[in-house]
Structure formats: structure tokens, C-alpha cells
Enzyme design. Structure first.
Site, mmCIF file in Angstrom:
data_model
loop_
_atom_site.group_PDB
_atom_site.id
_atom_site.type_symbol
_atom_site.label_atom_id
_atom_site.label_comp_id
_atom_site.label_asym_id
_atom_site.label_seq_id
_atom_site.Cartn_x
_atom_site.Cartn_y
_atom_site.Cartn_z
ATOM 1 N N HIS A 122 0.852 -1.198 0.000
ATOM 2 C CA HIS A 122 0.000 0.000 0.000
ATOM 3 C C HIS A 122 0.883 1.241 0.000
ATOM 4 O O HIS A 122 1.355 1.699 1.037
ATOM 5 C CB HIS A 122 -0.945 0.000 1.204
ATOM 6 C CG HIS A 122 -2.018 1.042 1.071
ATOM 7 N ND1 HIS A 122 -3.352 0.741 0.924
ATOM 8 C CD2 HIS A 122 -1.945 2.386 1.002
ATOM 9 C CE1 HIS A 122 -4.055 1.847 0.796
ATOM 10 N NE2 HIS A 122 -3.212 2.877 0.846
ATOM 11 N N ASP A 160 -5.623 3.477 -9.206
ATOM 12 C CA ASP A 160 -6.699 3.807 -8.272
ATOM 13 C C ASP A 160 -7.496 5.009 -8.740
ATOM 14 O O ASP A 160 -6.954 5.987 -9.266
ATOM 15 C CB ASP A 160 -6.176 3.972 -6.838
ATOM 16 C CG ASP A 160 -5.408 5.247 -6.603
ATOM 17 O OD1 ASP A 160 -4.606 5.619 -7.490
ATOM 18 O OD2 ASP A 160 -5.604 5.882 -5.556
ATOM 19 N N GLU A 192 -10.940 3.482 6.304
ATOM 20 C CA GLU A 192 -9.762 4.239 6.765
ATOM 21 C C GLU A 192 -10.206 5.310 7.762
ATOM 22 O O GLU A 192 -9.628 5.444 8.831
ATOM 23 C CB GLU A 192 -9.056 4.872 5.552
ATOM 24 C CG GLU A 192 -7.849 5.735 5.911
ATOM 25 C CD GLU A 192 -7.163 6.341 4.682
ATOM 26 O OE1 GLU A 192 -7.743 6.289 3.576
ATOM 27 O OE2 GLU A 192 -6.055 6.877 4.849
ATOM 28 N N ASP A 196 1.850 3.755 2.936
ATOM 29 C CA ASP A 196 0.854 4.619 2.292
ATOM 30 C C ASP A 196 1.524 5.750 1.495
ATOM 31 O O ASP A 196 1.574 5.697 0.267
ATOM 32 C CB ASP A 196 -0.104 5.176 3.357
ATOM 33 C CG ASP A 196 -1.453 5.557 2.797
ATOM 34 O OD1 ASP A 196 -1.691 5.340 1.601
ATOM 35 O OD2 ASP A 196 -2.290 6.064 3.571
HETATM 36 N N1 HPA Z 1 -6.425 7.290 1.419
HETATM 37 C C1 HPA Z 1 -7.121 7.916 0.486
HETATM 38 N N2 HPA Z 1 -6.553 8.582 -0.487
HETATM 39 C C2 HPA Z 1 -5.222 8.626 -0.560
HETATM 40 C C3 HPA Z 1 -4.453 8.000 0.377
HETATM 41 C C4 HPA Z 1 -5.090 7.274 1.405
HETATM 42 O O1 HPA Z 1 -4.488 6.629 2.267
HETATM 43 N N3 HPA Z 1 -3.162 8.233 0.053
HETATM 44 C C5 HPA Z 1 -3.178 8.971 -1.066
HETATM 45 N N4 HPA Z 1 -4.420 9.221 -1.437
HETATM 46 ZN ZN ZN Z 2 -3.638 4.892 0.566
#
Ligand code: HPA
Ligand code: ZN
Length: 363
Positions: free
Chosen positions: A43, A165, A227, A305
Site C-alpha cells: 500500500h 486507483d 480508513e 501509504d
Molecule cells: N487514502 C485515500 N486517499 C489517498 C491515500 C489514502 O491513504 N493516500 C493517497 N491518497
Molecule cells: Zn492509501
């Protein structure tokens, strides 16, 4: 700070990070163990992975886009008050990535960082619709990914896969365009379709048609969910989007039935503790639900992340979990194994990583 893009809302900056991350004093043997542990990163966002130096280079290359061109100001720019603030900063940095050469700059820096942390394989989230909004054609983006991937392998010995994404803020239509890119260009290394951005007020279920099209064409489903909101969106990710892994998914901890479902179906959560702290998704690391997830038998992999923005790296995530939650060598090795098993990499690479982990097993 350089002058902001007049079309963008003001982004507040703060002299002191509101969600400061504790230092990581760990025993030297544990530091050495984590450093030697072969790992995967499942991730990781392309733009958010850029080191401060790389972002400064891009900010200077493309001045006047609302991103500071001096180190101190950039550090302040990266002190996030909450999740929406983080997303706005992320959007601005994304606008610095204007050309294929910029993408290769990012990938070269990322691969060097990964190799330095003994990461053998990483899946990188790329947001093609946002990249195109910043000025890169889809052809140039696809070529840069192919070239950057080859460079990562050749120069750093790191294998990369791509997850394309959709940004939830761009709605279902943006997700359809993301799938158009993924299927139309399908650069070597393409493994999955993702969904990032805001969760509040944006239902995962609305993205089901785009995910269906991607899955029918053989892409894996790896949306973010849970999240910043509770278990409902994780259920949606599984039932509506066919999620095979879930980005974050920490909201699952509030629902024992969901934990059971994740455990029994072997759906891995990509857990990013420092990210959750820095975006204020959790109030403190001590309150992070990772121990609840592990105790319920949910497969968990650790990830960073947006390591450049959150001032972290994968070894630091492992060490934090050792220190905060008492995970020892065997548990950390298990987390590394879970990641290798959940990766959408070639089976021979997976076997190689698992063998390497076994060889490092503590007594
Ligand atoms: N969450 C949602 N959008 C994002 C993230 C994330 O962790 N990192 C970069 N864009
Ligand atoms: Zn992310």
C-alpha cells in the site's frame, strides 16, 4: 512558500505537526532484524512516496503550483490537521507530476528507498486520471511506468506492480476513466484496480460497475475502505467491489462479524499505522486497532501509504509495531509472510521471498 495556485483553496500550514509521531528508539538487534527482513509493500502511492528532496526538485522544476520550494516550508506543508487537509495537500503535490520524466524521477527515488529497506516487491498506486489532469498524456504515463519499472529492477533489484486507483472525489465517471486507462494501456506490471480519496459522503457501492468491468478483465480489486469511517464501507468493499485486499480497513475492528469474515476469507488488510496517525484517522498510535485485528486472526500486512508525506518507511512501521504492540521477531516475520502471500506478484518471486524470510527465522 511559493505563491499558491489561485484556483486552489488556501491550505493552512502549521509550525508544529498536530499529530507528531513518536521517535522510535529500538534495541539494535531488533533494528538489525527488521532491516534484514525481506519485505513487500502493498500500500504505497506513487506521488506520496516521493522523498522531501524529490518533491523539492519537482516543486522547483514546476514553480508556482502551490507547493513550497524550500525544505522548512515543505515540512510545515506536510503537517496535516485532518484527513481532508491531507487530501488537499496530496492533490497539490500531484499537480507537480507533469511529464513522463517526472514519473521516472519519482520511481527512481522510490525504488532506491525500497531497496534500502530490503523491500523485494511493491505495489504502487497510480492515479492516471489525476496524472492526466496535471498534464501527462496516458501514452506518456504508460511508457514512463514501463521504463520506471525496468529501471527499478535493473538498478535496484526491486520488482514493481501497478494498482490504478480511482479518486473517489471524481465519482463513478472518474473510476470508469481509470478502468479505461488500466485496460486500454495495461502497462507491464498492471495488477489491480483501487479506490482512494474521501470516504465520508462517498459510497464504495457507487463504484461497483467500474470495479466489475476491471475484475471481468482480470484485474484484482484492492480499494481503500474503513480508513476514516466504520465497518459499513469495508462490508461494501467486499460485497460490492469484490475486494481481495482492503486498503487500511481499520474501521473493521468495531465489528466482530466483519473480523470473522475477513479472517475466514483470508482478506488481507493493508495497515498503515503512521499514516493513520498523521492524517488523524486515529487519535494516537496507542489506540490503533492493529492488536484487535491480529487477535481476531485477520491477515494483516504493514505498509507506509505515503512515506514521503508521513516521514516514515517500512522498517519504521515494523519497529513501531514492535515497540507499541510488543510484536516480536516471529510476529513481524509472520506479517512479512502475510504480505508475500497477499501480493499479486509472480509465484516464483513469492516463493523466493518466503524462503528468504524462513532463512532469517529467529531461534
Ligand atoms: N487514502 C485515500 N486517499 C489517498 C491515500 C489514502 O491513504 N493516500 C493517497 N491518497
Ligand atoms: Zn492509501
Amino acid at each position: 512558500m511559493s505563491s499558491p495556485d489561485p484556483a486552489s483553496p488556501a491550505v493552512p500550514t502549521h509550525a508544529v505537526p498536530t499529530h507528531a509521531v513518536p521517535a522510535v528508539p529500538a534495541a539494535p538487534e531488533m533494528v538489525a532484524f527488521v532491516a534484514a527482513l525481506p519485505k513487500v509493500e502493498l500500500h504505497l502511492h506513487l506521488v506520496g512516496s516521493a522523498s522531501l528532496d524529490t518533491v523539492l526538485a519537482l516543486a522547483r522544476r514546476h514553480a508556482g503550483r502551490g507547493v513550497p520550494t524550500e525544505l522548512g516550508a515543505l515540512r510545515e506543508f506536510y503537517a496535516f490537521t485532518d484527513f481532508p487537509h491531507f487530501l488537499e495537500v496530496y492533490r497539490r503535490v500531484n499537480l507537480l507530476v507533469n511529464t513522463g520524466a517526472d514519473v521516472i524521477t519519482l520511481l527512481g527515488g522510490l525504488a532506491a528507498e525500497l531497496a534500502a529497506r530490503t523491500v523485494r516487491y511493491a505495489e504502487v498506486q497510480v492515479t492516471p486520471v489525476r496524472n492526466r489532469m496535471a498534464g501527462i498524456s496516458y501514452d506518456d504515463l504508460a511508457q514512463a511506468l514501463v521504463d520506471g519499472r525496468a529501471l527499478a529492477r535493473r538498478r535496484h533489484g526491486v520488482e514493481l506492480g501497478w494498482v490504478f486507483d480511482a479518486d473517489a472525489a471524481l465519482g463513478p465517471d472518474g473510476a470508469e476513466q481509470t478502468v479505461d486507462f488500466a485496460l486500454g494501456h495495461r502497462p507491464e506490471g498492471t495488477v489491480g484496480i483501487g479506490l482512494g480519496g474521501a470516504e465520508v459522503g462517498v459510497r464504495r457501492a457507487d463504484f461497483a460497475p467500474a470495479f466489475r468491468r476491471a475484475r471481468d478483465a482480470g484485474l484484482h480489486s484492492v480499494p481503500h475502505a474503513g480508513e476514516t469511517v466504520g465497518p459499513g464501507e469495508v462490508w461494501s468493499a467486499i460485497t460490492e467491489l469484490g475486494a481481495e485486499r482492503v486498503g487500511h480497513g481499520i474501521g473493521s475492528a468495531a465489528d466482530p462479524r466483519l473480523l470473522e469474515e475477513l479472517a475466514s476469507r483470508g482478506i488481507t488488510l493493508e495497515v498503515c499505522p503512521t499514516s493513520n496517525l498523521r492524517t488523524a484517522a486515529v487519535a494516537s498510535l496507542a489506540e490503533h486497532p492493529l492488536p484487535t485485528l491480529l487477535a481476531a486472526g485477520v491477515p494483516v500486512t504493514l505498509a507506509t501509504d505515503d512515506p514521503g508525506m508521513f516521514h516514515t518507511d517500512l522498517n519504521t512501521e515494523y519497529l513501531r509495531c514492535h515497540q507499541l504492540f510488543g510484536l516480536g521477531r516471529a510476529e513481524l516475520a509472520d506479517i512479512a509472510r502475510t504480505g508475500a502471500c497477499a501480493a499479486f506478484c509472480a509465484d516464483d518471486l513469492r516463493t523466493r521471498i518466503l524462503t528468504e524470510i524462513d532463512q532469517l527465522q529467529p531461534a
